[in-house]
Design a protein around this motif. Structure first.
Motif, PDB file in Angstrom:
ATOM      1  N   ASN A 221      -4.230  55.664 -56.197  1.00  0.00           N
ATOM      2  CA  ASN A 221      -2.904  55.698 -55.902  1.00  0.00           C
ATOM      3  C   ASN A 221      -1.978  55.939 -57.261  1.00  0.00           C
ATOM      4  O   ASN A 221      -0.784  55.915 -57.220  1.00  0.00           O
ATOM      5  CB  ASN A 221      -2.061  54.790 -55.026  1.00  0.00           C
ATOM      6  N   SER A 260      -4.543  67.024 -52.104  1.00  0.00           N
ATOM      7  CA  SER A 260      -5.096  65.631 -51.382  1.00  0.00           C
ATOM      8  C   SER A 260      -4.403  64.515 -52.011  1.00  0.00           C
ATOM      9  O   SER A 260      -4.428  63.479 -51.075  1.00  0.00           O
ATOM     10  CB  SER A 260      -6.708  65.857 -51.740  1.00  0.00           C
ATOM     11  N   ARG A 264      -0.755  62.248 -49.579  1.00  0.00           N
ATOM     12  CA  ARG A 264      -0.702  60.877 -48.935  1.00  0.00           C
ATOM     13  C   ARG A 264       0.536  60.401 -48.806  1.00  0.00           C
ATOM     14  O   ARG A 264       0.835  59.204 -47.902  1.00  0.00           O
ATOM     15  CB  ARG A 264      -1.556  59.967 -49.723  1.00  0.00           C
ATOM     16  N   ASN A 265       1.649  60.971 -49.343  1.00  0.00           N
ATOM     17  CA  ASN A 265       3.106  60.387 -49.274  1.00  0.00           C
ATOM     18  C   ASN A 265       3.644  60.845 -47.898  1.00  0.00           C
ATOM     19  O   ASN A 265       3.702  62.084 -47.714  1.00  0.00           O
ATOM     20  CB  ASN A 265       4.007  60.871 -50.402  1.00  0.00           C
ATOM     21  N   GLN A 266       4.039  59.760 -47.065  1.00  0.00           N
ATOM     22  CA  GLN A 266       4.527  60.291 -45.920  1.00  0.00           C
ATOM     23  C   GLN A 266       5.796  60.762 -46.021  1.00  0.00           C
ATOM     24  O   GLN A 266       6.347  61.555 -44.961  1.00  0.00           O
ATOM     25  CB  GLN A 266       4.672  58.860 -44.981  1.00  0.00           C
TER      26      GLN A 266
END
Length: 465
Positions: A221, A260, A264-266
């Motif tokens: 991250n 990708s 990942r960030n909502q």
């Protein structure tokens, strides 16, 4: 009204609308309902004239028996399509800095500036706005990551060429993914101030990657800085035939990895993808370099489209910042067979001419052209080209050694049927396509600066000051 008065009045009115922002995207689009986009992937084939798009599609059909992704999207009616004007604040013919700033800051600036107006005031770049809104943001490119097009989405600067300073601005902004070329702006061995900017990024918590293997293995991250080559990455055609270049990522690979990571960030993400060396090839009138880099860009378009088609929440924007050199396939009895010779090209004009010096013989140059592209240069033509190598200089932006790119392209034309209008940017209206939620906002004709507000509207993001 007299005829001359009509044209005088019309010209002045056109200048006013072309060079001065006068209407917002909201007023253009009204209040039509549309699904809000969570993500945006903004793809830019820098310097892509319409002839480039057309010939790349033809080459794809002749070589691989299928259409380019971009034209397939048109064929299958999957996108909204428009023409976009490309003027800067002070010229009908923009440079990449002002063009990207139109999108990035929402206001036209003078050529050479990045989101800085003539009075010195600044326009907040759009990736900073999206970052403030909680989204992940980034840029990937085949030219220096500090170059004009990515920088126009990211920073403010009075001078686009201040790339060493732009690299430091990226550090403080802490964007999530920044990948491309530009080693000379990060390496202490290359920078004039001897700062180790790579170390600054690492010490600030960034993952710093320098080759394809390390990039593909990223799985964490941390924010990412990927710098893979000095200046721009090699042209796709050259890289494909040089095994030592296999450690360098393609634009499609960078795009896939960036998506990708960012996805990942909502709260969503915004990614700019630039095929920057399409522009460099056009400046050099280098048809093989141009078309195969356009096809490499098209592979990145496919990566973005495939993601968006599954995701259902991503607006994909596909366009260019301006035309360049207006190349085209021109009429003749051998147009088809001549154009097909480009399929046999193994190396670009740049590869040929950079491997020549004042000591090269005409025979060796002829052999080099045959090896690289499969056509015969006459002895007289070889001697003419070699005459350019008697006096070379190191000045200039895209051709610092003043190599004979123009003359070589003229000699090449009778073998490819590809001709050129110039070696610089043009003021053409350009192609713009959108897929996904928010495409309903696109009108058939749009000014470049209107895309800024359109992207904010598409994501329901308010202006962040």
């Amino acid at each position: 009204m007299k005829r001359k008065d009509f044209f005088k009045t019309s010209s002045l009115a056109f200048l006013g609308t072309a060079l001065t922002p006068s209407i917002s995207a909201n007023s253009r689009t009204g209040k039509r309902s549309f699904q809000t986009a969570k993500n945006i992937i903004f793809l830019v084939s820098d310097g892509m004239s319409n002839g480039t798009l057309s010939m790349a599609d033809l080459l794809m059909q002749r070589q691989y028996g299928k259409r380019s992704t971009w034209l397939t999207l048109y064929d299958e009616h999957l996108v909204s399509r428009a023409l976009m004007d490309t003027a800067s604040a002070n010229s009908f013919v923009t440079d990449s800095a002002a063009a990207s700033s139109s999108w990035g800051g929402g206001i036209r600036v003078n050529n050479g500036a990045l989101n800085v107006n003539a009075d010195g005031s600044e326009n907040k770049p759009i990736l900073q706005k999206f970052k403030d809104a909680g989204k992940s943001v980034g840029c990937v490119t085949t030219v220096p990551i500090t170059h004009a097009t990515p920088a126009g989405f990211c920073v403010t600067s009075k001078k686009r060429d201040d790339q060493s300073e732009i690299a430091l601005k990226y550090l403080s902004l802490r964007f999530d993914v920044m990948m491309g070329g530009g080693l000379e702006y990060f390496s202490k061995e290359k920078r004039s101030d001897r700062q180790d900017v790579f170390k600054l990024f690492k010490d600030s918590g960034f993952a710093v990657v320098r080759d394809k293997k390390a990039m593909l293995e990223l799985d964490h991250n941390k924010p990412v800085l990927g710098v893979f080559h000095e200046a721009g990455l090699p042209f796709a055609l050259d890289a494909a035939h040089q095994p030592e270049k296999s450690n360098l990522p393609t634009l499609a690979e960078m795009t896939g990895k960036a998506i990708s990571i960012l996805s990942r960030n909502q709260k969503g993400f915004v990614l700019q993808v630039e095929g920057g060396k399409v522009d460099w090839a056009a400046h050099a009138n280098d048809c093989g370099a141009l078309l195969y880099d356009q096809l490499a860009f098209d592979e990145a378009v496919k990566v973005a489209f495939d993601f968006a088609q599954k995701d259902k929440e991503t607006l994909v924007v596909i366009t260019t910042d301006h035309g360049n050199a207006n190349p085209g396939l021109f009429y003749g009895s051998k147009a088809n067979s001549n154009f097909d010779t480009i399929i046999k090209h193994r190396f670009t004009n740049e590869w040929i001419l950079n491997g020549v010096n004042s000591q090269t013989s005409a025979t060796l140059l002829r052999d080099r052209v045959m090896e690289a592209q499969g056509w015969i240069l006459t002895d007289e033509e070889a001697r003419e080209l070699l005459a350019y190598y008697v006096h070379l200089s190191d000045e200039g932006l895209y051709n610092p050694r003043h190599l004979p790119f123009k003359r070589f392209a003229q000699l090449q034309e009778k073998h490819t049927s590809v001709g050129w209008g110039s070696m610089d940017h043009s003021g053409d209206y350009v192609e713009l396509a959108m897929y996904g939620p928010g495409r309903e906002l696109l009108q058939p004709f749009i000014k470049n600066y209107e895309l800024h507000q359109l992207m904010l509207d598409a994501t329901a993001i308010k202006h962040y000051s």
